[in-house]
Design a protein around this motif. Structure first.
Motif, short mmCIF file in Angstrom:
data_model
loop_
_atom_site.label_atom_id
_atom_site.label_comp_id
_atom_site.label_asym_id
_atom_site.label_seq_id
_atom_site.Cartn_x
_atom_site.Cartn_y
_atom_site.Cartn_z
N LYS A 133 0.83 -1.21 0.00
CA LYS A 133 0.00 0.00 0.00
C LYS A 133 0.86 1.26 0.00
N LEU A 134 1.97 1.20 0.72
CA LEU A 134 2.88 2.35 0.73
C LEU A 134 3.49 2.56 -0.65
N GLU A 135 3.90 1.48 -1.30
CA GLU A 135 4.46 1.58 -2.65
C GLU A 135 3.42 2.11 -3.63
N ALA A 136 2.18 1.67 -3.50
CA ALA A 136 1.10 2.17 -4.37
C ALA A 136 0.90 3.67 -4.15
N ILE B 183 -0.34 15.74 -2.56
CA ILE B 183 0.35 14.50 -2.20
C ILE B 183 0.26 14.27 -0.69
N SER B 184 0.39 15.33 0.08
CA SER B 184 0.25 15.22 1.54
C SER B 184 -1.14 14.71 1.91
N LEU B 185 -2.16 15.24 1.25
CA LEU B 185 -3.53 14.78 1.51
C LEU B 185 -3.72 13.32 1.11
N LEU B 186 -3.12 12.92 0.01
CA LEU B 186 -3.18 11.53 -0.43
C LEU B 186 -2.63 10.61 0.66
N MET B 187 -1.49 10.97 1.20
CA MET B 187 -0.87 10.14 2.24
C MET B 187 -1.77 10.02 3.46
N LYS B 188 -2.33 11.14 3.89
CA LYS B 188 -3.23 11.11 5.04
C LYS B 188 -4.47 10.26 4.76
N LYS B 189 -5.02 10.42 3.56
CA LYS B 189 -6.23 9.67 3.18
C LYS B 189 -5.96 8.17 3.18
N ARG B 190 -4.76 7.78 2.80
CA ARG B 190 -4.41 6.35 2.74
C ARG B 190 -3.89 5.83 4.07
N GLY B 191 -3.91 6.68 5.09
CA GLY B 191 -3.56 6.23 6.44
C GLY B 191 -2.08 6.25 6.77
#
Length: 94
Positions: free
Chosen positions: A6-9, A35-43
């Protein structure tokens, strides 16, 4: 549990977002924030150096001279865009 797949994705998506932001000429701060929001959204925690995360260490937030410029006034971004185009072309040809 920490999931490396998931991190790689997320990293691959961040890389795509960086290329897309540059190609449509969004200010780099906007792409960085997305990109910051993407990371937060993906946990995930937001990386200390978002550009280094998205570029596999080829770029760094500390190199940005102009956050309003789509490339941050970093000449290395142009090299990265070419690399992303090659990756995308390879994906499409599969």
């Amino acid at each position: 549990m920490f999931n490396l797949e998931k991190l790689e994705a997320a990293r691959l998506r961040a890389r795509e977002m960086l290329g897309e932001g540059i190609s449509v000429e969004f200010p780099l701060w906007y792409t960085h924030h997305a990109i910051s929001l993407l990371m937060k959204k993906r946990g995930f925690d937001v990386p200390e150096d978002v550009l280094a995360f998205a570029s596999e260490g080829r770029l760094s937030d500390s190199w940005v001279r102009d956050w309003n410029d789509p490339c941050g006034n970093i000449s290395e971004v142009q090299v990265m865009v070419g690399m992303m185009s090659q990756t995308q072309n390879a994906r499409q040809s599969r």
